[in-house]
Write a protein that holds these residues in place. Structure first.
Motif, mmCIF file in Angstrom:
data_model
loop_
_atom_site.group_PDB
_atom_site.id
_atom_site.type_symbol
_atom_site.label_atom_id
_atom_site.label_comp_id
_atom_site.label_asym_id
_atom_site.label_seq_id
_atom_site.Cartn_x
_atom_site.Cartn_y
_atom_site.Cartn_z
ATOM 1 N N UNK A 194 35.899 45.213 49.940
ATOM 2 C CA UNK A 194 36.943 44.620 49.004
ATOM 3 C C UNK A 194 36.293 43.713 47.780
ATOM 4 N N UNK A 195 36.729 43.508 46.506
ATOM 5 C CA UNK A 195 36.157 42.911 45.367
ATOM 6 C C UNK A 195 35.896 41.495 45.768
ATOM 7 N N UNK A 196 36.795 40.904 46.551
ATOM 8 C CA UNK A 196 36.753 39.350 46.572
ATOM 9 C C UNK A 196 35.188 39.074 47.527
ATOM 10 N N UNK A 197 34.693 40.101 48.282
ATOM 11 C CA UNK A 197 33.314 40.030 48.612
ATOM 12 C C UNK A 197 32.315 39.405 47.784
ATOM 13 N N UNK A 198 32.377 39.837 46.438
ATOM 14 C CA UNK A 198 31.549 39.404 45.474
ATOM 15 C C UNK A 198 32.129 38.230 44.740
ATOM 16 N N UNK A 199 33.416 38.073 44.554
ATOM 17 C CA UNK A 199 33.951 36.950 43.513
ATOM 18 C C UNK A 199 33.898 35.709 44.190
ATOM 19 N N UNK A 200 34.111 35.677 45.599
ATOM 20 C CA UNK A 200 34.155 34.125 45.893
ATOM 21 C C UNK A 200 32.899 33.623 45.620
ATOM 22 N N UNK A 201 31.734 34.276 45.461
ATOM 23 C CA UNK A 201 30.493 33.511 45.122
ATOM 24 C C UNK A 201 30.412 33.355 43.731
ATOM 25 N N UNK A 202 31.212 33.621 42.868
ATOM 26 C CA UNK A 202 31.083 33.304 41.501
ATOM 27 C C UNK A 202 32.303 32.855 40.617
ATOM 28 N N UNK A 203 33.355 33.169 40.996
ATOM 29 C CA UNK A 203 34.794 32.860 40.275
ATOM 30 C C UNK A 203 34.840 31.343 40.567
ATOM 31 N N UNK A 204 35.410 30.618 39.610
ATOM 32 C CA UNK A 204 35.381 29.085 39.736
ATOM 33 C C UNK A 204 36.816 28.699 38.839
ATOM 34 N N UNK A 205 38.078 29.088 39.548
ATOM 35 C CA UNK A 205 39.067 28.668 38.938
ATOM 36 C C UNK A 205 40.005 30.094 38.181
ATOM 37 N N UNK A 206 41.111 29.677 37.812
ATOM 38 C CA UNK A 206 41.866 30.639 37.506
ATOM 39 C C UNK A 206 41.340 31.641 35.901
ATOM 40 N N UNK A 207 40.821 30.901 35.386
ATOM 41 C CA UNK A 207 40.434 31.652 34.028
ATOM 42 C C UNK A 207 39.322 32.588 34.472
ATOM 43 N N UNK A 208 38.422 32.450 35.428
ATOM 44 C CA UNK A 208 37.546 33.486 35.833
ATOM 45 C C UNK A 208 38.376 34.781 36.621
ATOM 46 N N UNK A 209 39.381 34.328 37.316
ATOM 47 C CA UNK A 209 39.990 35.475 37.917
ATOM 48 C C UNK A 209 41.159 36.256 36.908
ATOM 49 N N UNK A 210 41.466 35.487 35.948
ATOM 50 C CA UNK A 210 42.207 36.208 34.772
ATOM 51 C C UNK A 210 41.395 37.201 34.069
ATOM 52 N N UNK A 211 40.156 36.655 33.816
ATOM 53 C CA UNK A 211 39.114 37.526 33.072
ATOM 54 C C UNK A 211 38.978 38.786 33.969
ATOM 55 N N UNK A 212 38.529 38.846 35.177
ATOM 56 C CA UNK A 212 38.546 39.847 35.901
ATOM 57 C C UNK A 212 39.476 40.655 36.183
ATOM 58 N N UNK A 213 40.715 40.247 36.059
ATOM 59 C CA UNK A 213 41.977 40.919 36.189
ATOM 60 C C UNK A 213 42.276 41.720 34.666
ATOM 61 N N UNK A 214 41.837 40.993 33.640
ATOM 62 C CA UNK A 214 41.890 41.758 32.223
ATOM 63 C C UNK A 214 41.269 42.873 32.218
ATOM 64 N N UNK A 215 40.050 43.113 32.773
ATOM 65 C CA UNK A 215 39.084 44.069 32.571
ATOM 66 C C UNK A 215 39.582 45.130 33.654
#
Length: 330
Positions: free
Chosen positions: A245-266
């Protein structure tokens, strides 16, 4: 690793570099990272390479096959990702026979990488907002890339959990692996009940994850595995690459809703914070399982063992405190 590997003949290591066409005139040990051993090799013409030696006995459990085959799969996958146009992948160079690694005896595996330049970080380090955004974009590109045939699957379940369960069961007796064996036993025995609670919690939450699409993940894209270069971030240490699952990577990097929104946009997929938190719990449990297992085996009291002991105690403390907070909140 800060301590050199016991029993490894550096003359044999120098000789095996000939498989890559490297006639090394210097081979300098680089006490960096944690897990593998590294050298910087140079030949008479001036080029330099980053040489990594993996101790196959220290690699975590693999789904099937041997530690060697699992590592070879991972290295082949990194090579394929680089060939597919992912320039941020620092992949191993091929030998004259097209191999991504070579065995050095029965215990060690050697890979050779280009020597890249830039600023490296440490696990747990906070990235600046711009750096973090660049890493999120890099991961989004990785997760949108088709999986090479060699890509292993990394299930959500914890392959090493049986080692922790066995250690909890055995914590009433004596452990004889080395100087940290008895302290590790006492640590596990003192919080066995709460560790079992975290294992049960993980199982319960993992059972609720259904039907998510798997993507190619790095597995450990924390600052310690990043090289922040002028042209953008580079990712090293691909031995944990796999479909997950992509969250395997993202929990180590994303810091807040802006990062998650950026990922979702892409990517068109919005990450699930609950699954990110589940991977955070998974990481902590697996670390405890592997560190405890190491301390039950023969070991010395060098710098790497001290670092592992500090990491173990910090991780156990965090797991136990979260149980206490949950009880208080309930």
């Amino acid at each position: 690793m800060k301590d050199r590997p016991a029993g490894l003949d550096e003359r044999a290591l120098r000789d095996i570099l000939g498989a890559w066409g490297i006639g090394a005139v210097s081979l300098d040990y680089a006490p960096v990272g944690f897990g593998d051993y590294h050298w910087v090799a140079a030949d008479a013409d001036g080029p330099r390479w980053f040489v990594t030696v993996a101790d196959l006995t220290q690699k975590g459990p693999v789904e099937e096959g041997s530690a060697e085959s699992g590592l070879r799969q991972a290295m082949d996958t990194a090579v394929a990702l680089r060939e597919q146009g992912l320039d941020f992948v620092v992949a191993p160079l091929a030998t004259g026979r097209g191999e991504s690694l070579r065995l050095l005896g029965e215990r060690h595996a050697v890979s050779v990488f280009p020597l890249v330049h830039g600023r490296t970080g440490d696990f747990g380090e906070s990235l600046a907002a711009g750096e973090r955004a660049a890493v999120v974009e890099m991961l989004a590109e990785l997760h949108r890339t088709g999986a090479p045939a060699s890509t292993p699957v990394r299930p959500l379940r914890i392959p090493a959990r049986d080692r922790l369960e066995d250690a909890i069961q055995a914590s009433g007796g004596g452990w004889q692996g080395g100087p940290y064996a008895e302290p590790a036993r006492a640590l596990v025995a003192g919080c066995a009940g709460r560790l079992r609670e975290r294992l049960d919690e993980f199982d319960r939450r993992a059972d609720e994850v259904r039907g998510e699409q798997l993507v190619v993940t790095h597995g450990e894209p924390h600052p310690g595995n990043l090289v922040l270069a002028d042209g953008g971030p580079l990712l090293v240490d691909w031995d944990t690459v796999g479909l997950a699952l992509p969250e395997r990577d993202l929990w180590l990097v994303a810091d807040g809703p802006d990062d998650l929104a950026r990922y979702a946009d892409i990517t068109g997929r919005r990450p699930d914070p609950e699954i990110m938190d589940l991977y955070r719990l998974r990481w902590a449990i697996e670390d405890v399982a592997l560190y405890v297992d190491d301390f039950r085996r023969p070991h010395e009291s060098g710098a790497d063992s001290r670092q592992a002991w500090e990491a173990l105690t910090d991780t156990v403390r965090g797991l136990v405190e979260q149980v206490a907070e949950a009880r208080k909140g309930g």
